[in-house]
Motif scaffolding. Structure first.
Motif, PDB file in Angstrom:
ATOM      1  N   ALA A  25       0.882  -0.629   0.106  1.00 12.71           N
ATOM      2  CA  ALA A  25      -0.371  -0.187   0.235  1.00 12.71           C
ATOM      3  C   ALA A  25       0.962   1.717   0.134  1.00 12.71           C
ATOM      4  CB  ALA A  25      -0.694  -0.090   1.178  1.00 12.71           C
ATOM      5  N   GLY A  26       2.595   1.416   0.509  1.00 11.48           N
ATOM      6  CA  GLY A  26       2.682   2.422   0.472  1.00 11.48           C
ATOM      7  C   GLY A  26       3.336   3.068  -0.742  1.00 11.48           C
ATOM      8  N   PHE A  36      -2.978   0.365   5.120  1.00 10.15           N
ATOM      9  CA  PHE A  36      -3.890  -0.118   6.160  1.00 10.15           C
ATOM     10  C   PHE A  36      -2.856   0.194   7.834  1.00 10.15           C
ATOM     11  CE2 PHE A  36      -4.095  -2.395   1.940  1.00 10.15           C
ATOM     12  CZ  PHE A  36      -5.587  -2.932   2.222  1.00 10.15           C
ATOM     13  N   ARG A  37      -1.900   0.112   7.559  1.00  6.09           N
ATOM     14  CA  ARG A  37      -1.207   0.256   9.422  1.00  6.09           C
ATOM     15  C   ARG A  37      -0.680   1.211   9.621  1.00  6.09           C
ATOM     16  NH1 ARG A  37      -1.451  -4.582   7.338  1.00  6.09           N
ATOM     17  NH2 ARG A  37      -2.585  -6.398   7.997  1.00  6.09           N
ATOM     18  N   ASP A  38      -0.031   2.408   8.712  1.00  5.18           N
ATOM     19  CA  ASP A  38       0.154   3.647   9.596  1.00  5.18           C
ATOM     20  C   ASP A  38      -1.124   4.430  10.213  1.00  5.18           C
ATOM     21  OD1 ASP A  38       3.091   4.116   7.527  1.00  5.18           O
ATOM     22  OD2 ASP A  38       1.661   3.511   5.976  1.00  5.18           O
ATOM     23  N   TRP A  44      -6.851   0.243   8.889  1.00  6.28           N
ATOM     24  CA  TRP A  44      -6.764  -0.215  10.088  1.00  6.28           C
ATOM     25  C   TRP A  44      -6.638   0.744  11.147  1.00  6.28           C
ATOM     26  CZ3 TRP A  44      -9.872  -2.688   6.750  1.00  6.28           C
ATOM     27  CH2 TRP A  44      -9.617  -3.917   5.746  1.00  6.28           C
ATOM     28  N   GLN A 103       0.264  -6.779  -3.560  1.00  2.89           N
ATOM     29  CA  GLN A 103      -0.698  -6.717  -2.585  1.00  2.89           C
ATOM     30  C   GLN A 103      -1.721  -5.595  -2.432  1.00  2.89           C
ATOM     31  OE1 GLN A 103       1.569  -7.831   1.477  1.00  2.89           O
ATOM     32  NE2 GLN A 103       3.160  -6.697   0.152  1.00  2.89           N
ATOM     33  N   HIS A 121      -3.682  -9.762  -3.647  1.00  2.00           N
ATOM     34  CA  HIS A 121      -5.061 -10.280  -3.191  1.00  2.00           C
ATOM     35  C   HIS A 121      -6.319  -9.595  -3.892  1.00  2.00           C
ATOM     36  CE1 HIS A 121      -2.313  -9.580   0.892  1.00  2.00           C
ATOM     37  NE2 HIS A 121      -2.038 -10.547   0.412  1.00  2.00           N
ATOM     38  N   VAL A 169      -9.865 -10.528  -1.999  1.00  2.00           N
ATOM     39  CA  VAL A 169      -9.414 -11.679  -0.440  1.00  2.00           C
ATOM     40  C   VAL A 169      -9.820 -11.035   0.229  1.00  2.00           C
ATOM     41  CG1 VAL A 169      -7.291 -12.715  -0.150  1.00  2.00           C
ATOM     42  CG2 VAL A 169      -7.216 -12.933  -2.552  1.00  2.00           C
ATOM     43  N   PHE A 171      -9.985 -11.656   4.591  1.00  2.00           N
ATOM     44  CA  PHE A 171      -9.068 -12.460   5.912  1.00  2.00           C
ATOM     45  C   PHE A 171      -9.248 -13.545   6.088  1.00  2.00           C
ATOM     46  CE2 PHE A 171      -7.712  -8.267   7.065  1.00  2.00           C
ATOM     47  CZ  PHE A 171      -6.622  -8.213   7.207  1.00  2.00           C
ATOM     48  N   SER A 199       4.277  -3.581   5.021  1.00  2.00           N
ATOM     49  CA  SER A 199       4.806  -4.202   6.121  1.00  2.00           C
ATOM     50  C   SER A 199       4.979  -5.570   5.995  1.00  2.00           C
ATOM     51  CB  SER A 199       3.986  -3.314   7.103  1.00  2.00           C
ATOM     52  OG  SER A 199       2.688  -4.098   6.353  1.00  2.00           O
ATOM     53  N   ASN A 223      11.466   2.073   2.028  1.00  3.63           N
ATOM     54  CA  ASN A 223      10.046   2.514   2.671  1.00  3.63           C
ATOM     55  C   ASN A 223      10.815   3.025   3.593  1.00  3.63           C
ATOM     56  OD1 ASN A 223       8.661   1.968   5.318  1.00  3.63           O
ATOM     57  ND2 ASN A 223       7.899  -0.066   4.130  1.00  3.63           N
ATOM     58  N   PRO A 224       9.570   4.237   4.142  1.00  5.75           N
ATOM     59  CA  PRO A 224      10.515   5.830   5.263  1.00  5.75           C
ATOM     60  C   PRO A 224      10.441   5.101   6.233  1.00  5.75           C
ATOM     61  CG  PRO A 224       8.320   6.037   3.879  1.00  5.75           C
ATOM     62  CD  PRO A 224       8.699   4.178   3.247  1.00  5.75           C
ATOM     63  N   ALA A 241       8.250   6.485  -1.880  1.00  7.16           N
ATOM     64  CA  ALA A 241       8.610   5.824  -2.887  1.00  7.16           C
ATOM     65  C   ALA A 241       9.027   6.770  -4.459  1.00  7.16           C
ATOM     66  CB  ALA A 241       7.750   4.536  -3.003  1.00  7.16           C
TER      67      ALA A 241
HETATM   68  P1  OAD Z   1       0.420  -1.503   5.336  1.00  7.77           P
HETATM   69  O1  OAD Z   1      -0.504  -0.737   5.684  1.00  7.77           O
HETATM   70  O2  OAD Z   1       0.225  -3.137   6.068  1.00  7.77           O
HETATM   71  O3  OAD Z   1       2.496  -1.099   4.870  1.00  7.77           O
HETATM   72  C1  OAD Z   1       2.496   0.345   4.187  1.00  7.77           C
HETATM   73  C2  OAD Z   1       3.889   0.465   4.373  1.00  7.77           C
HETATM   74  O4  OAD Z   1       4.295   1.346   3.393  1.00  7.77           O
HETATM   75  C3  OAD Z   1       4.437   1.064   5.588  1.00  7.77           C
HETATM   76  O5  OAD Z   1       5.391   0.366   5.889  1.00  7.77           O
HETATM   77  C4  OAD Z   1       4.633   2.163   5.539  1.00  7.77           C
HETATM   78  O6  OAD Z   1       5.691   2.314   6.667  1.00  7.77           O
HETATM   79  C5  OAD Z   1       5.246   2.119   3.644  1.00  7.77           C
HETATM   80  N1  OAD Z   1       5.169   3.696   3.104  1.00  7.77           N
HETATM   81  C6  OAD Z   1       4.046   4.278   4.129  1.00  7.77           C
HETATM   82  N2  OAD Z   1       3.743   5.460   3.453  1.00  7.77           N
HETATM   83  C7  OAD Z   1       5.188   5.237   2.425  1.00  7.77           C
HETATM   84  C8  OAD Z   1       5.728   5.988   0.828  1.00  7.77           C
HETATM   85  N3  OAD Z   1       4.832   7.154   0.483  1.00  7.77           N
HETATM   86  N4  OAD Z   1       6.516   4.693  -0.080  1.00  7.77           N
HETATM   87  C9  OAD Z   1       6.691   4.224   0.832  1.00  7.77           C
HETATM   88  N5  OAD Z   1       6.082   3.346   1.369  1.00  7.77           N
HETATM   89  C10 OAD Z   1       5.119   3.861   2.204  1.00  7.77           C
HETATM   90  O7  OAD Z   1       0.117  -2.038   3.727  1.00  7.77           O
HETATM   91  P2  OAD Z   1       0.756  -3.474   3.012  1.00  7.77           P
HETATM   92  O8  OAD Z   1       2.301  -4.093   3.329  1.00  7.77           O
HETATM   93  O9  OAD Z   1       0.344  -3.125   2.063  1.00  7.77           O
HETATM   94  O10 OAD Z   1      -4.583  -6.995   2.487  1.00  7.77           O
HETATM   95  O11 OAD Z   1      -0.319  -4.724   3.167  1.00  7.77           O
HETATM   96  C11 OAD Z   1      -0.826  -5.771   3.830  1.00  7.77           C
HETATM   97  C12 OAD Z   1      -2.203  -6.567   3.399  1.00  7.77           C
HETATM   98  O12 OAD Z   1      -2.315  -5.570   4.476  1.00  7.77           O
HETATM   99  C13 OAD Z   1      -2.697  -5.468   2.589  1.00  7.77           C
HETATM  100  O13 OAD Z   1      -2.769  -6.083   0.799  1.00  7.77           O
HETATM  101  C14 OAD Z   1      -4.590  -5.561   2.698  1.00  7.77           C
HETATM  102  C15 OAD Z   1      -3.852  -5.535   4.101  1.00  7.77           C
HETATM  103  O14 OAD Z   1      -4.807  -6.354   5.126  1.00  7.77           O
HETATM  104  C16 OAD Z   1      -5.629  -7.620   2.434  1.00  7.77           C
HETATM  105  O15 OAD Z   1      -6.462  -6.918   2.230  1.00  7.77           O
HETATM  106  C17 OAD Z   1      -5.694  -8.936   2.093  1.00  7.77           C
END
Ligand code: OAD
Length: 260
Positions: A25-26, A36-38, A44, A103, A121, A169, A171, A199, A223-224, A241
């Motif tokens: 997502a970043g 999702f997790r920032d 989330w 993803q 996903h 997809v 959970f 993440s 990743n920051p 990014a």
């Molecule tokens: P997360 O929200 O878990 O992680 C996002 C990551 O992006 C973090 O490590 C941030 O530090 C980083 N980030 C934020 N801004 C950024 C930028 N400008 N450039 C680069 N990185 C940056 O998102 P995902 O890892 O994609 O699943 O989450 C994985 C899965 O969890 C998703 O596909 C989704 C979610 O639940 C499903 O929906 C099945």
């Protein structure tokens, strides 16, 4: 990101024959699509995935779940690919054996020009019938949705009248087998894995960089912030990014004038 780290990563990129770019997502954050997790901004952090991203939630409250995904589809439809997505497409243009494993459920990689895309996903744009799995077509995204979408009844399947669900997809669900197999195959045979904006805590997707590392490929992370992949990565490029990736592409192929 120091100049030396960027130069080292650029050399790996230039010399690699088969690159896997693994995105989360970043990479879409700078397009205005929430991660999702920032902290504070992550989906989330504000919404309960158990109420919105499970088959049980859709069964219990289809209007609420459909409305939430329609809201997200509307936001993504208005968003535009950023410099990070364009840099990923430029990597594929320079290194044609590149595979992008994402993803993300948005369509920003495709809109930036990426062709070899594996979706672990699913997609916001590929709904299907719950009952017969027939693909469904979507109306134009709602123009004026309230935060979170509100309640919108899902359409009915034109084949069997069953309820149509988002093509993502949830959970507790398995990943699409063909996509996971393609991702594992690409990661097992690549000679560089570039992980961007994830993440890396959601499995089995988070296995992909680890598969590449087990097969001997160097791992470069963009990743920051710190992630569980910091220790696995050979090079950590700290930063957004949209800034790091164009600089990396420009350093790898200086004569091409950066991102094509
Ligand atoms: P997360 O929200 O878990 O992680 C996002 C990551 O992006 C973090 O490590 C941030 O530090 C980083 N980030 C934020 N801004 C950024 C930028 N400008 N450039 C680069 N990185 C940056 O998102 P995902 O890892 O994609 O699943 O989450 C994985 C899965 O969890 C998703 O596909 C989704 C979610 O639940 C499903 O929906 C099945």
């Amino acid at each position: 990101m120091t100049d030396q780290l960027r130069a080292d990563a650029a050399r790996l990129l230039r010399e690699a024959r088969a690159v896997v770019v693994f995105t989360g997502a970043g990479i879409s954050a700078e397009s205005g699509v929430a991660t999702f997790r920032d902290a504070l901004t992550g989906l989330w952090e504000r919404y309960d995935p158990q109420q919105l991203a499970t088959a049980e939630a859709f069964h219990a409250a289809p209007d609420l779940v459909w409305g939430w995904y329609e809201w997200r589809r509307a936001l993504v439809s208005r968003a535009r690919p950023n410099a990070g997505h364009h840099a990923v497409a430029a990597i594929e243009a320079h290194a044609p054996s590149t595979v992008v494993v994402t993803q993300n459920v948005d369509d920003l990689h495709e809109r930036a020009g990426t062709r070899a895309l594996v979706r672990l996903h699913g997609s916001l744009f590929a709904p299907r019938c719950v009952r017969c799995a027939a693909p469904a077509s979507l109306p134009p995204p709602p123009g004026d949705t309230p935060e979170g979408g509100g309640r919108i009844p899902p359409p009915s399947c034109v084949e069997c009248d069953g309820p149509v669900r988002p093509g993502v997809v949830w959970f507790g669900e398995s990943l699409p087998e063909d996509q996971l197999a393609a991702a594992v195959r690409a990661a097992s045979t690549c000679d560089l894995l570039l992980t961007v904006g994830t993440s890396a805590v959601v499995y089995p997707a988070a296995e992909i960089p680890r598969v590449a590392a087990r097969h001997g490929a160097p791992v470069v992370q963009v990743n920051p912030y710190e992630t569980p992949l910091d220790a696995l990565a050979d090079i950590n490029l700290r930063g957004p990014a949209g800034q790091v990736l164009p600089a990396l592409v420009a350093a790898a192929w200086p004569d091409a004038g950066g991102a094509r």
